[in-house]
Design an enzyme around this catalytic site. Structure first.
Site, PDB file in Angstrom:
ATOM      1  N   ASN A 136       0.872  -1.173   0.000  1.00  0.00           N
ATOM      2  CA  ASN A 136       0.000   0.000   0.000  1.00  0.00           C
ATOM      3  C   ASN A 136       0.913   1.229   0.000  1.00  0.00           C
ATOM      4  O   ASN A 136       1.427   1.616   1.043  1.00  0.00           O
ATOM      5  CB  ASN A 136      -0.898  -0.029   1.252  1.00  0.00           C
ATOM      6  CG  ASN A 136      -1.813   1.185   1.330  1.00  0.00           C
ATOM      7  OD1 ASN A 136      -1.885   1.976   0.388  1.00  0.00           O
ATOM      8  ND2 ASN A 136      -2.507   1.329   2.451  1.00  0.00           N
ATOM      9  N   TRP A 137       1.117   1.773  -1.185  1.00  0.00           N
ATOM     10  CA  TRP A 137       2.042   2.920  -1.291  1.00  0.00           C
ATOM     11  C   TRP A 137       1.464   4.184  -0.659  1.00  0.00           C
ATOM     12  O   TRP A 137       2.178   5.138  -0.430  1.00  0.00           O
ATOM     13  CB  TRP A 137       2.356   3.217  -2.760  1.00  0.00           C
ATOM     14  CG  TRP A 137       3.168   2.173  -3.457  1.00  0.00           C
ATOM     15  CD1 TRP A 137       3.627   0.982  -2.951  1.00  0.00           C
ATOM     16  CD2 TRP A 137       3.626   2.226  -4.820  1.00  0.00           C
ATOM     17  NE1 TRP A 137       4.328   0.295  -3.911  1.00  0.00           N
ATOM     18  CE2 TRP A 137       4.343   1.035  -5.066  1.00  0.00           C
ATOM     19  CE3 TRP A 137       3.491   3.156  -5.857  1.00  0.00           C
ATOM     20  CZ2 TRP A 137       4.934   0.757  -6.298  1.00  0.00           C
ATOM     21  CZ3 TRP A 137       4.073   2.882  -7.093  1.00  0.00           C
ATOM     22  CH2 TRP A 137       4.784   1.699  -7.308  1.00  0.00           C
ATOM     23  N   LYS A 138       0.155   4.191  -0.431  1.00  0.00           N
ATOM     24  CA  LYS A 138      -0.535   5.386   0.070  1.00  0.00           C
ATOM     25  C   LYS A 138      -0.210   6.581  -0.847  1.00  0.00           C
ATOM     26  O   LYS A 138      -0.069   6.395  -2.046  1.00  0.00           O
ATOM     27  CB  LYS A 138      -0.166   5.643   1.530  1.00  0.00           C
ATOM     28  CG  LYS A 138      -0.377   4.396   2.391  1.00  0.00           C
ATOM     29  CD  LYS A 138      -0.289   4.638   3.862  1.00  0.00           C
ATOM     30  CE  LYS A 138      -0.508   3.321   4.607  1.00  0.00           C
ATOM     31  NZ  LYS A 138      -0.499   3.467   6.050  1.00  0.00           N
ATOM     32  N   HIS A 177      -9.787   1.190   4.289  1.00  0.00           N
ATOM     33  CA  HIS A 177      -8.560   1.448   5.053  1.00  0.00           C
ATOM     34  C   HIS A 177      -8.869   2.439   6.173  1.00  0.00           C
ATOM     35  O   HIS A 177      -9.656   3.370   5.981  1.00  0.00           O
ATOM     36  CB  HIS A 177      -7.465   1.995   4.130  1.00  0.00           C
ATOM     37  CG  HIS A 177      -6.136   2.009   4.805  1.00  0.00           C
ATOM     38  ND1 HIS A 177      -5.788   2.992   5.696  1.00  0.00           N
ATOM     39  CD2 HIS A 177      -5.113   1.135   4.767  1.00  0.00           C
ATOM     40  CE1 HIS A 177      -4.581   2.717   6.171  1.00  0.00           C
ATOM     41  NE2 HIS A 177      -4.150   1.598   5.617  1.00  0.00           N
ATOM     42  N   GLU A 222      -7.348   4.878   7.260  1.00  0.00           N
ATOM     43  CA  GLU A 222      -7.117   6.293   6.918  1.00  0.00           C
ATOM     44  C   GLU A 222      -8.296   6.869   6.134  1.00  0.00           C
ATOM     45  O   GLU A 222      -8.642   8.038   6.291  1.00  0.00           O
ATOM     46  CB  GLU A 222      -5.784   6.422   6.138  1.00  0.00           C
ATOM     47  CG  GLU A 222      -4.600   6.225   7.078  1.00  0.00           C
ATOM     48  CD  GLU A 222      -3.356   5.637   6.434  1.00  0.00           C
ATOM     49  OE1 GLU A 222      -3.243   5.647   5.195  1.00  0.00           O
ATOM     50  OE2 GLU A 222      -2.486   5.148   7.192  1.00  0.00           O
ATOM     51  N   GLU A 234      -6.212  -4.840  10.146  1.00  0.00           N
ATOM     52  CA  GLU A 234      -5.202  -3.808  10.396  1.00  0.00           C
ATOM     53  C   GLU A 234      -5.555  -3.029  11.662  1.00  0.00           C
ATOM     54  O   GLU A 234      -6.344  -2.072  11.600  1.00  0.00           O
ATOM     55  CB  GLU A 234      -5.153  -2.827   9.231  1.00  0.00           C
ATOM     56  CG  GLU A 234      -4.788  -3.447   7.908  1.00  0.00           C
ATOM     57  CD  GLU A 234      -4.119  -2.440   6.991  1.00  0.00           C
ATOM     58  OE1 GLU A 234      -2.987  -2.689   6.584  1.00  0.00           O
ATOM     59  OE2 GLU A 234      -4.716  -1.385   6.721  1.00  0.00           O
ATOM     60  N   GLY A 267       1.670   2.402  10.855  1.00  0.00           N
ATOM     61  CA  GLY A 267       2.634   3.496  10.740  1.00  0.00           C
ATOM     62  C   GLY A 267       3.215   3.924  12.084  1.00  0.00           C
ATOM     63  O   GLY A 267       3.844   4.976  12.187  1.00  0.00           O
ATOM     64  N   SER A 269       2.667  -1.982  10.496  1.00  0.00           N
ATOM     65  CA  SER A 269       4.104  -2.068  10.782  1.00  0.00           C
ATOM     66  C   SER A 269       4.690  -3.455  10.514  1.00  0.00           C
ATOM     67  O   SER A 269       5.561  -3.927  11.246  1.00  0.00           O
ATOM     68  CB  SER A 269       4.395  -1.626  12.226  1.00  0.00           C
ATOM     69  OG  SER A 269       3.975  -0.284  12.414  1.00  0.00           O
ATOM     70  N   GLY A 312       2.499  -1.045   4.378  1.00  0.00           N
ATOM     71  CA  GLY A 312       2.609   0.368   4.027  1.00  0.00           C
ATOM     72  C   GLY A 312       4.072   0.770   3.887  1.00  0.00           C
ATOM     73  O   GLY A 312       4.708   0.541   2.861  1.00  0.00           O
ATOM     74  N   GLY A 313       4.614   1.342   4.946  1.00  0.00           N
ATOM     75  CA  GLY A 313       5.979   1.888   4.933  1.00  0.00           C
ATOM     76  C   GLY A 313       7.022   0.968   4.315  1.00  0.00           C
ATOM     77  O   GLY A 313       7.818   1.397   3.462  1.00  0.00           O
TER      78      GLY A 313
HETATM   79  P1  PGA Z   1       2.267   0.380   7.742  1.00  0.00           P
HETATM   80  O1  PGA Z   1       0.859   0.568   7.009  1.00  0.00           O
HETATM   81  O2  PGA Z   1       2.841  -0.924   7.235  1.00  0.00           O
HETATM   82  O3  PGA Z   1       3.089   1.563   7.332  1.00  0.00           O
HETATM   83  O4  PGA Z   1       1.998   0.326   9.209  1.00  0.00           O
HETATM   84  C1  PGA Z   1      -0.002  -0.503   6.771  1.00  0.00           C
HETATM   85  C2  PGA Z   1      -1.262  -0.014   6.110  1.00  0.00           C
HETATM   86  O5  PGA Z   1      -1.737   1.067   6.489  1.00  0.00           O
HETATM   87  O6  PGA Z   1      -1.814  -0.668   5.198  1.00  0.00           O
END
Ligand code: PGA
Length: 252
Positions: free
Chosen positions: A9-11, A97, A99, A169, A175, A215, A236-237
């Site tokens: 997930n590049w966001k 998600h 977010e 999640e 994050g 994470s 994500g990250g």
């Molecule tokens: P993260 O994000 O790996 O940076 O914690 C995961 C996500 O939000 O899908």
């Protein structure tokens, strides 16, 4: 056959050039993938077509959008419909998600509509669920996640549900560098699978991929994936660097 999946997930990160370089890095690593061991790249909307083209000939690396409009078409400035995503050969859509839920007001009801248009246009949803720290500390994570699933996902038929990937999640792990322990992840994944079984039967529950997100990184992927109900991760990250995403994939 339950698929093991590493989903990126590049966001809202990377320019097109940076994204293409990252994809090239992933391709250069020649990870061994198969029908039941796949990669999904959740890229920004404007890059879907380019990245899909870059992945031509890769049978087991798919592209995903990170969101979709809840309406079919019309006067919704700035939105992207499921039909548009389908027209550029998108494979998956990340729906729900935290977010999106937290910053853009995606409620369980809106997410149900997003699931509906996504399935209608033969795209595969990656449905995200997960609780806040407050809910976890109150010990109410199971009922919270069950409600998210009931209101947005368990309204669809068996045939439709077969296309769904679930991503658990916990918001407190996204994050933040805090990861759910392998035991915490396994426990709630098993709970989610039991609810799927209750609704759709054992066969479908056994086939459903349930990913962990929050994470996830090369240092903890193997122990997380050791849980028998943890079928990979939404990352994500750590998906923004080819080597770390490849390392995570190699832990599947
Ligand atoms: P993260 O994000 O790996 O940076 O914690 C995961 C996500 O939000 O899908």
């Amino acid at each position: 056959m339950r698929r093991q999946i590493a989903a990126a997930n590049w966001k809202m990160n990377l320019t097109l050039e940076e994204g293409k370089k990252l994809v090239q890095g992933i391709l250069d690593a020649k990870v061994s993938l198969s029908e039941d061991r796949e990669m999904i790249l959740g890229v920004p909307m404007p890059y879907l077509k380019d990245i899909k083209e870059q992945l031509k000939g890769q049978a087991h690396i798919h592209v995903s959008a990170q969101n979709v409009a809840n309406h079919e078409s019309g006067a919704y400035t700035g939105e992207t419909s499921a039909a548009m995503l389908q027209s550029v050969h998108t494979d998956y859509v990340i729906i729900g998600h935290s977010e999106r839920r937290g910053y853009y007001g995606d409620t369980n009801e809106i997410l149900k509509e997003k699931m509906e248009v996504t399935l209608k246009h033969r795209l595969k949803p990656i449905f995200c669920c997960g609780e806040s720290l407050e809910t976890r500390e109150a010990g109410k994570q199971n009922e919270f996640v069950e409600k998210q699933l009931k209101e947005s996902v368990f309204v669809f038929s068996k045939e439709e549900f077969k296309k769904v990937v679930i991503a658990y999640e916990p918001i407190w792990a996204i994050g933040t560098g805090k990861t759910a322990s392998p035991e915490q992840a396994q426990e709630i994944h098993a709970f989610i699978r039991s609810k799927i079984e209750e609704k759709y039967g054992k066969e479908i529950a056994d086939e459903t991929s349930i990913l962990y997100g929050g994470s996830c990184k090369p240092g903890n992927a193997a122990e997380l994936f050791a849980g028998k109900d943890v079928d990979g991760a939404l990352v994500g990250g750590a998906s923004l660097k080819a080597n770390s995403f490849v390392e995570i994939t190699n832990c599947l």
